[in-house]
Design a protein around this motif. Structure first.
Motif, short mmCIF file in Angstrom:
data_model
loop_
_atom_site.label_atom_id
_atom_site.label_comp_id
_atom_site.label_asym_id
_atom_site.label_seq_id
_atom_site.Cartn_x
_atom_site.Cartn_y
_atom_site.Cartn_z
N VAL A 168 0.20 -16.25 -9.27
CA VAL A 168 -0.65 -15.40 -8.44
C VAL A 168 -0.05 -15.21 -7.05
CG1 VAL A 168 -2.89 -15.27 -7.29
CG2 VAL A 168 -2.78 -15.89 -9.70
N GLY A 169 0.49 -16.34 -6.56
CA GLY A 169 1.13 -16.25 -5.24
C GLY A 169 2.29 -15.28 -5.24
N PRO A 185 1.69 -4.33 -2.81
CA PRO A 185 1.68 -3.42 -1.64
C PRO A 185 0.53 -3.73 -0.70
CG PRO A 185 2.07 -2.22 -3.68
CD PRO A 185 1.73 -3.58 -4.07
N ARG A 186 -0.54 -4.23 -1.21
CA ARG A 186 -1.69 -4.54 -0.36
C ARG A 186 -1.33 -5.60 0.68
NH1 ARG A 186 -7.07 -4.18 0.11
NH2 ARG A 186 -8.24 -6.05 0.82
N ALA A 187 -0.50 -6.58 0.24
CA ALA A 187 -0.07 -7.59 1.21
C ALA A 187 0.72 -6.94 2.35
CB ALA A 187 0.76 -8.67 0.51
N THR A 188 1.52 -5.97 1.99
CA THR A 188 2.30 -5.26 3.04
C THR A 188 1.36 -4.48 3.95
OG1 THR A 188 4.16 -5.06 1.50
CG2 THR A 188 4.16 -3.60 3.42
N LEU A 189 0.37 -3.83 3.36
CA LEU A 189 -0.58 -3.06 4.16
C LEU A 189 -1.36 -3.96 5.10
CD1 LEU A 189 -1.97 -0.60 1.46
CD2 LEU A 189 -0.26 -0.12 3.24
N LEU A 190 -1.66 -5.18 4.67
CA LEU A 190 -2.40 -6.10 5.52
C LEU A 190 -1.58 -6.51 6.74
CD1 LEU A 190 -4.16 -8.38 2.86
CD2 LEU A 190 -5.22 -6.69 4.37
N ARG A 191 -0.29 -6.36 6.66
CA ARG A 191 0.53 -6.71 7.81
C ARG A 191 0.66 -5.55 8.80
NH1 ARG A 191 3.88 -9.05 3.80
NH2 ARG A 191 5.46 -7.41 4.11
N ASP A 205 -7.55 -0.91 4.56
CA ASP A 205 -8.99 -0.81 4.35
C ASP A 205 -9.45 0.63 4.14
OD1 ASP A 205 -8.38 0.06 6.80
OD2 ASP A 205 -10.03 -1.00 7.84
N GLY A 206 -8.50 1.59 3.91
CA GLY A 206 -8.90 2.96 3.66
C GLY A 206 -7.74 3.92 3.89
N THR A 207 -8.08 5.23 4.06
CA THR A 207 -7.05 6.25 4.25
C THR A 207 -7.37 7.06 5.51
OG1 THR A 207 -8.27 7.79 2.84
CG2 THR A 207 -6.59 6.44 1.76
#
Length: 411
Positions: A348-349, A356-362, A393-395
């Motif tokens: 999972v890690g 991509p979500r991890a990248t977006l969170l940064r 969190d959105g577009t």
């Protein structure tokens, strides 16, 4: 025949005397003589055999020679029989002994009767009337005993008294008949047929006391012997005494030495049977006690075995083994679950790291045109175009006002 002249000075030669004696003796010729056959010497392979005849009243005996043919033609003759013989006296020239030559030999008197009976025995034996395999066994306790005997005879009294003394409840069906004489055979045969037809009679006794050969002669009659053989009911013959053996003794299913012996054979002795029952009961009790003692010892042996001393012992051992196996199984499952959980967490890690979500969170964003085409270069858009920025969190939709391209950059 004139005597021979002789003197001490002029003796006669021995051969002359023997010849004269032989001539004088042989002038007697053949003569029939009667006597008792005292001795019979048959020589195997020889043509001449020797017999000794004795006078019935005087102590006189002579030696007689007979050929094999004469003895064979005489039929069954045996020592002790009365015979008549056609003999011719003669003197042997070599030894001077007087002898008699037999040219015909016949049984006479009782001997003749015995020879006839013996010949009849051989004929019936050849037909199988004496065969032991055809003899019927006597019943243990007959419903009724048939008895053929003379009326008021000692034989009747002996059979009835002895049988009732042995088994008081025995039943008799008695048929009286003449036990000697010319009518004996017919009466005994008729009584035998009547008892054989009676369904209650299970054994038949023919009983007569002792007697002379002539008295017992009817019981060697061929027709009576065949009637006994044809009986469906077992027949016991008790004729005469121990030395007497008429033919029906040989044909009957059982021969009894005397009428008393016949009574003992047809019914059991109640005292003996009671004794046997007591003995059998004692043996059964003893066998039962032995069996119970054996089984008691076996049970005692079983009770001393560990498995019976502690019946739950093996169950406890198996239960402990089961618990141990269960604990080992649980430990193995938990260990495997921990291993699998760690592997899943690691996977999972890795997945999250590549997401991509991890990248977006940064703080990064994914830019695409209004048509959904990805924008990976400034050359893909021009001022005035609408772009869509996908954030964590959105577009966001924005209009492009200025496009600046960095010169000399690597990406």
């Amino acid at each position: 025949m004139s005597p021979l002249a002789s003197s001490p000075e002029q003796p006669q030669p021995l051969r002359t005397v023997l010849a004269a004696t032989k001539s004088w003796v042989e002038r007697l010729g053949s003569v029939w003589v009667c006597g008792q056959l005292l001795e019979l010497k048959r020589r195997s392979g020889a043509a001449t055999h020797f017999l000794t005849l004795r006078d019935a009243l005087a102590e006189v005996s002579v030696t007689v020679t007979a050929s094999t043919g004469v003895l064979d033609a005489a039929g069954p003759v045996a020592e002790g029989m009365e015979v008549v013989a056609l003999v011719r006296p003669t003197v042997w020239s070599r030894s001077g002994s007087l002898t008699f030559e037999c040219t015909d030999l016949r049984a006479s008197g009782e001997g003749r009767l015995l020879a006839q009976i013996e010949q009849r025995k051989r004929m019936l034996q050849a037909e199988g009337l004496f065969d032991r395999a055809r003899k019927q066994p006597l019943p243990f306790l007959p419903r009724s005993v048939g008895l053929i005997t003379g009326e008021g005879s000692a034989a009747e009294r002996d059979v009835l008294q002895v049988a009732r003394g042995r088994w008081p409840g025995v039943r008799f069906s008695v048929k009286h008949a003449l036990m000697q004489g010319t009518s004996c055979v017919e009466q005994v045969r008729d009584a035998l047929a009547a008892l054989d037809r009676d369904p209650e009679v299970q054994v038949i006794v023919i009983a007569r006391g002792g007697g002379s050969l002539q008295d017992l002669l009817p019981f060697s009659d061929e027709s009576l012997a065949r009637a006994v053989f044809a009986c469906r009911t077992p027949v016991v013959s008790a004729i005469g005494h121990e030395p007497d053996t008429p033919i029906i003794d040989l044909v009957a299913d059982v021969r009894a030495a005397t009428p008393t012996d016949a009574a003992k054979r047809v019914v059991p002795d109640v005292a003996d049977e009671r004794h046997r029952v007591e003995q059998a009961a004692h043996r059964v009790r003893a066998a039962t006690v032995r069996m119970l003692e054996r089984e008691r010892h076996y049970l005692q042996t079983l009770r001393t075995r560990p498995v019976l001393a502690d019946p739950l012992g093996p169950v406890t051992v198996q239960l402990n083994q089961l618990r141990e196996l269960r604990a080992r199984g649980e430990r193995a499952v938990r260990g495997r679950l921990r291993e699998e959980a760690a592997w899943v967490e690691h996977a999972v890690g890795r997945v999250r790291a590549l997401s991509p979500r991890a990248t977006l969170l940064r703080g990064y964003a994914i830019i695409s045109t209004d048509a959904g085409e990805p924008v990976d270069s400034t050359a893909a858009v021009t001022p005035g175009d609408t772009i869509v920025a996908m954030l964590a969190d959105g577009t966001v939709r924005a209009d492009v006002t200025t496009v600046e391209t960095r010169r000399g950059s690597d990406g």
